[in-house]
Design a protein around this motif. Structure first.
Motif, PDB file in Angstrom:
ATOM      1  N   GLN A 110      16.845 -27.055   3.705  1.00 37.82           N
ATOM      2  CA  GLN A 110      16.582 -25.633   3.470  1.00 37.82           C
ATOM      3  C   GLN A 110      17.002 -25.231   2.063  1.00 37.82           C
ATOM      4  O   GLN A 110      16.300 -24.484   1.383  1.00 37.82           O
ATOM      5  CB  GLN A 110      17.324 -24.780   4.496  1.00 37.82           C
ATOM      6  CG  GLN A 110      16.759 -24.850   5.899  1.00 37.82           C
ATOM      7  CD  GLN A 110      17.627 -24.125   6.915  1.00 37.82           C
ATOM      8  OE1 GLN A 110      18.857 -24.151   6.820  1.00 37.82           O
ATOM      9  NE2 GLN A 110      17.005 -23.480   7.880  1.00 37.82           N
ATOM     10  N   TYR A 111      18.150 -25.751   1.641  1.00 36.33           N
ATOM     11  CA  TYR A 111      18.648 -25.433   0.296  1.00 36.33           C
ATOM     12  C   TYR A 111      17.689 -25.963  -0.768  1.00 36.33           C
ATOM     13  O   TYR A 111      17.334 -25.251  -1.715  1.00 36.33           O
ATOM     14  CB  TYR A 111      20.037 -26.021   0.103  1.00 36.33           C
ATOM     15  CG  TYR A 111      20.652 -25.678  -1.237  1.00 36.33           C
ATOM     16  CD1 TYR A 111      21.310 -24.469  -1.425  1.00 36.33           C
ATOM     17  CD2 TYR A 111      20.566 -26.560  -2.308  1.00 36.33           C
ATOM     18  CE1 TYR A 111      21.868 -24.133  -2.649  1.00 36.33           C
ATOM     19  CE2 TYR A 111      21.121 -26.243  -3.540  1.00 36.33           C
ATOM     20  CZ  TYR A 111      21.771 -25.031  -3.707  1.00 36.33           C
ATOM     21  OH  TYR A 111      22.305 -24.704  -4.923  1.00 36.33           O
ATOM     22  N   LEU A 112      17.241 -27.192  -0.617  1.00 32.73           N
ATOM     23  CA  LEU A 112      16.347 -27.783  -1.611  1.00 32.73           C
ATOM     24  C   LEU A 112      14.979 -27.104  -1.623  1.00 32.73           C
ATOM     25  O   LEU A 112      14.363 -26.954  -2.686  1.00 32.73           O
ATOM     26  CB  LEU A 112      16.201 -29.284  -1.350  1.00 32.73           C
ATOM     27  CG  LEU A 112      17.453 -30.122  -1.641  1.00 32.73           C
ATOM     28  CD1 LEU A 112      17.227 -31.581  -1.256  1.00 32.73           C
ATOM     29  CD2 LEU A 112      17.827 -30.014  -3.110  1.00 32.73           C
ATOM     30  N   LEU A 113      14.522 -26.676  -0.469  1.00 36.25           N
ATOM     31  CA  LEU A 113      13.261 -25.921  -0.423  1.00 36.25           C
ATOM     32  C   LEU A 113      13.399 -24.606  -1.183  1.00 36.25           C
ATOM     33  O   LEU A 113      12.479 -24.183  -1.900  1.00 36.25           O
ATOM     34  CB  LEU A 113      12.863 -25.658   1.029  1.00 36.25           C
ATOM     35  CG  LEU A 113      12.252 -26.838   1.794  1.00 36.25           C
ATOM     36  CD1 LEU A 113      12.123 -26.494   3.276  1.00 36.25           C
ATOM     37  CD2 LEU A 113      10.875 -27.198   1.222  1.00 36.25           C
ATOM     38  N   ALA A 114      14.544 -23.950  -1.026  1.00 38.08           N
ATOM     39  CA  ALA A 114      14.790 -22.692  -1.743  1.00 38.08           C
ATOM     40  C   ALA A 114      14.846 -22.937  -3.248  1.00 38.08           C
ATOM     41  O   ALA A 114      14.295 -22.152  -4.039  1.00 38.08           O
ATOM     42  CB  ALA A 114      16.088 -22.056  -1.253  1.00 38.08           C
ATOM     43  N   ILE A 115      15.495 -24.006  -3.674  1.00 32.93           N
ATOM     44  CA  ILE A 115      15.550 -24.342  -5.095  1.00 32.93           C
ATOM     45  C   ILE A 115      14.144 -24.617  -5.630  1.00 32.93           C
ATOM     46  O   ILE A 115      13.796 -24.219  -6.753  1.00 32.93           O
ATOM     47  CB  ILE A 115      16.462 -25.561  -5.340  1.00 32.93           C
ATOM     48  CG1 ILE A 115      17.915 -25.212  -5.009  1.00 32.93           C
ATOM     49  CG2 ILE A 115      16.343 -26.060  -6.776  1.00 32.93           C
ATOM     50  CD1 ILE A 115      18.511 -24.116  -5.867  1.00 32.93           C
ATOM     51  N   GLY A 116      13.318 -25.270  -4.824  1.00 35.67           N
ATOM     52  CA  GLY A 116      11.924 -25.510  -5.217  1.00 35.67           C
ATOM     53  C   GLY A 116      11.171 -24.203  -5.417  1.00 35.67           C
ATOM     54  O   GLY A 116      10.365 -24.066  -6.346  1.00 35.67           O
ATOM     55  N   THR A 117      11.437 -23.233  -4.553  1.00 32.65           N
ATOM     56  CA  THR A 117      10.831 -21.908  -4.713  1.00 32.65           C
ATOM     57  C   THR A 117      11.284 -21.276  -6.021  1.00 32.65           C
ATOM     58  O   THR A 117      10.482 -20.707  -6.767  1.00 32.65           O
ATOM     59  CB  THR A 117      11.215 -20.999  -3.529  1.00 32.65           C
ATOM     60  OG1 THR A 117      10.692 -21.548  -2.326  1.00 32.65           O
ATOM     61  CG2 THR A 117      10.661 -19.590  -3.717  1.00 32.65           C
TER      62      THR A 117
END
Length: 231
Positions: A110-117
């Protein structure tokens, strides 16, 4: 940077906006502050036009909350490591505790997906500055709030309280992208309170912000102005 303050900027391409990331109008005091600042920039010889980047608040908000909450949880866990003291609700404001509990549940994916956003948003925001040197907006969406307007000790306190969202309507985009911005106290409302105007520039271009800030302060100095409540 000190030298940049007294360096006259080149003729800048300045975009200005008086709307939130949701496309909604901000408080009239704040909108007026941006409009007056845009007029001043035009009088100083810069090219000024109304424009704003296309950013999806519905995409940004969940990612921002994920990263913010995870970061806060990390800070509290670090305090635990340093002090040996277990975190508890009675040690912090309710909003902080609520965000801590949320952040503690954020998974690595979830954290990495947010960083990707964040990275996608940063690229779109950066592209806007291919056409402009500076983006001018109100610093905040509401005039200064009275102490206690937002109850941080309420059991259900949340970062996305309606007042907080309307108040800090533009600042998070610079947190997300890492681009520099400066706030200048150019406007004053009828209550004698300063209303900030924000100038943002492309990544790494702090120099332009120091230059335009120095030029504007010479044209509209504010150092000797204080709100009535100051006394």
């Amino acid at each position: 940077y000190l030298e940049e303050v007294t360096t006259r900027p080149k003729r800048l391409r300045i975009a200005f906006s008086t709307r939130s990331l949701l496309g909604e109008p901000v408080h009239s005091d704040c909108a007026e502050a941006a409009v007056q600042a845009a007029k001043l920039c035009s009088e100083l010889g810069h090219h000024v036009e109304e424009s704003a980047p296309r950013l999806d608040y519905a995409e940004i908000a969940p990612a921002f909350l994920t990263v913010y909450a995870a970061g806060l949880a990390s800070d509290i866990e670090m305090v635990k490591l340093l002090t040996g003291r277990e975190p508890s609700r009675d040690l912090v404001e309710s909003m902080t505790w609520n965000l801590y509990e949320l952040g503690a549940k954020v998974s690595a994916s979830q954290y990495l997906l947010a960083i990707g956003t964040f990275q996608r948003v940063a690229r779109r925001f950066a592209a806007f500055f291919e056409g402009y040197d500076v983006w001018l907006t109100p610093t905040l969406g509401l005039p200064p709030l009275k102490v206690g307007t937002v109850d941080f000790m309420s059991p259900g306190a949340t970062l996305f309280d309606e007042t907080i969202v309307k108040f800090a309507f533009i600042n998070p985009i610079y947190n997300v992208t890492g681009q520099p911005a400066v706030s200048l106290p150019l406007h004053w409302n009828r209550d004698g309170l300063p209303i900030g105007v924000s100038f943002g520039a492309r990544f790494g271009d702090e120099a332009t912000l120091f230059q335009i800030a120095g030029e504007i302060e010479q044209a509209r100095p504010w150092a000797d102005r204080k709100p009535p409540i100051w006394d």
